[in-house]
Write an enzyme that holds these catalytic residues in place. Structure first.
Site, PDB file in Angstrom:
ATOM      1  N   LYS A 264       0.808  -1.223   0.000  1.00  9.42           N
ATOM      2  CA  LYS A 264       0.000   0.000   0.000  1.00  9.42           C
ATOM      3  C   LYS A 264       0.838   1.269   0.000  1.00  9.42           C
ATOM      4  CE  LYS A 264      -4.580  -1.346   0.922  1.00  9.42           C
ATOM      5  NZ  LYS A 264      -4.471  -2.699   1.484  1.00  9.42           N
TER       6      LYS A 264
ATOM      7  N   SER B 196      -8.406   1.327   8.988  1.00  3.20           N
ATOM      8  CA  SER B 196      -7.859   0.823  10.248  1.00  3.20           C
ATOM      9  C   SER B 196      -6.611   0.012   9.946  1.00  3.20           C
ATOM     10  CB  SER B 196      -8.884  -0.054  10.958  1.00  3.20           C
ATOM     11  OG  SER B 196      -9.310  -1.072  10.085  1.00  3.20           O
TER      12      SER B 196
ATOM     13  N   GLU C 198      -9.622 -13.968  -3.144  1.00  8.03           N
ATOM     14  CA  GLU C 198     -10.219 -13.326  -1.970  1.00  8.03           C
ATOM     15  C   GLU C 198     -10.625 -14.377  -0.953  1.00  8.03           C
ATOM     16  OE1 GLU C 198     -13.571 -11.024  -3.339  1.00  8.03           O
ATOM     17  OE2 GLU C 198     -14.475 -12.751  -4.281  1.00  8.03           O
TER      18      GLU C 198
ATOM     19  N   GLY D  54     -15.847 -13.950   2.035  1.00  2.69           N
ATOM     20  CA  GLY D  54     -16.249 -12.673   1.446  1.00  2.69           C
ATOM     21  C   GLY D  54     -15.971 -12.657  -0.038  1.00  2.69           C
TER      22      GLY D  54
ATOM     23  N   ASP E  47     -17.378 -11.412  -2.629  1.00  2.00           N
ATOM     24  CA  ASP E  47     -18.126 -10.433  -3.428  1.00  2.00           C
ATOM     25  C   ASP E  47     -17.461 -10.194  -4.783  1.00  2.00           C
ATOM     26  OD1 ASP E  47     -16.196  -9.040  -1.499  1.00  2.00           O
ATOM     27  OD2 ASP E  47     -16.515  -7.528  -3.051  1.00  2.00           O
TER      28      ASP E  47
ATOM     29  N   SER F 252       1.286  -9.876  -0.362  1.00  2.00           N
ATOM     30  CA  SER F 252       0.936  -8.448  -0.301  1.00  2.00           C
ATOM     31  C   SER F 252       1.368  -7.722   0.964  1.00  2.00           C
ATOM     32  CB  SER F 252      -0.569  -8.281  -0.497  1.00  2.00           C
ATOM     33  OG  SER F 252      -1.275  -9.099   0.413  1.00  2.00           O
TER      34      SER F 252
END
Ligand SMILES: *Cc1c(COP(=O)(O)O)cnc(C)c1O
Length: 322
Positions: free
Chosen positions: A56, A81, A207, A211, A213, A307
């Site tokens: 990130k 967070s 993923e 979850g 999605d 990651s």
């Protein structure tokens, strides 16, 4: 409908120039045990060794580096967070930009302390009664701050794509690439780099099973929203893909796979025992999925993006022991 300008590989190249000498060019590691297990040649791009412990930093730094002098003076606001908070806080400190980070009242004390440690002002909100996006937007308007979202932003996506760009530049073309998937900043950036530098590679986003999605969205053709999933992969607890990340993923990704918490724990243990690396559960998604499809990878060249490596050490010990 407003025109949505999607970032391109040229933006990834520009991002890599902006972050050069500031972000780490992280190592690509191999493991003969992983090669033997998958019957493949496996290359791990280790963003757990990135500054602040996750990829990130690339997107955060790239986004802030594009601020105008006015934006720099007023400052940046982000709500997170997790790793995005630290990425923005550290990047802002390096560029002497004032940073405000909106964090939930139950965020781990270590993460709040790390974010403050980078010099950011932390605004605490109650995750059950308050809306963080609203708080972020109010702060942005009131103080003229620029809001940088964690994934649905062209400069963030372009920055995240620099990890895969470095991977291909180091090892050449690959047959398969696996990247963790939350809101899709990493995967869409990885997709831009993959289609430019290793166009025929099969690219998979991975993923948490709890979850999925992204998988539902990919297969149904429109963005699916879910409740915050319960999983140990806390970096991928997003509820939906973004308006920018989704069309790139739809266009350039081959499929979305899932991994269970059990498979993530097994991958964490592998990285600890065999490669002597601390990898956070979300960082294990790619390898966990690659292991689950092993026969298909026989004789192939496989890239796996690890990651991040940020995890509370007591929690890490607990997960490894289970
Ligand atoms: C944020 C994050 C992800 C997911 O990235 P997206 O860009 O939201 O898809 C994966 N792993 C780690 C360690 C992260 O911090």
């Amino acid at each position: 409908m407003s025109e949505l300008k999607l970032p391109t590989f040229a933006d990834v190249v520009a991002a890599s120039e902006r972050i050069a000498g500031v972000a780490h060019a992280t190592p690509v590691l191999t493991s003969s045990t992983a090669d033997a297990e998958l019957g493949a040649e496996v290359f791990f791009k280790c963003e757990n060794f990135q500054r602040m412990g996750a990829f990130k930093f690339r997107g955060g730094y790239n986004a802030l580096a594009r601020f105008t002098p006015e934006q720099r003076k007023a400052g940046v606001v982000a709500f997170s967070s997790g790793n995005h908070a630290q990425a923005i806080a550290l990047s802002a400190r390096l560029m002497q930009i004032p940073a405000t980070i909106v964090m939930p009242h139950d965020a781990p004390a270590a993460k709040v302390a790390a974010t403050r440690g980078y010099g950011a002002q932390v605004v605490i909100y109650d995750r059950y009664t308050e809306d963080r996006e609203q708080i972020g937007r109010d702060l942005a308007i009131k103080h003229g701050l620029t809001l940088i979202p964690p994934y649905d932003h062209a400069d963030v996506i372009a920055g995240q794509g620099t990890a895969a760009k470095e991977l291909f530049e180091e090892v050449g073309r690959l047959d398969y690439v696996f990247a963790p998937l939350g809101g899709g900043g990493l995967l869409s950036g990885t997709a831009l780099a993959t289609r430019a530098l290793s166009p025929s590679a099969k690219l998979f986003g991975v993923e948490p099973e709890a979850g999925n999605d992204g998988q539902q969205s990919f297969r149904s053709g429109s963005i699916v929203h879910i409740d915050t999933p319960k999983t140990i992969a806390d970096g991928a607890q997003t509820q939906h893909l973004g308006n920018i990340t989704f069309p790139i993923i739809q266009r350039d990704v081959d499929d979305i796979l899932t991994a269970s918490d059990e498979e993530l724990r097994a991958a964490m243990r592998f990285f600890a025992e065999r490669m002597k690396m601390v990898v956070e559960p979300t960082g294990c998604l790619g390898f966990a999925a690659a292991r689950a499809m092993n026969a298909q990878l026989q004789g192939k060249r496989v890239g796996i993006i690890i990651s991040g490596g940020n995890i509370d050490i007591a929690r890490y010990a607990e997960l490894l022991a289970q």
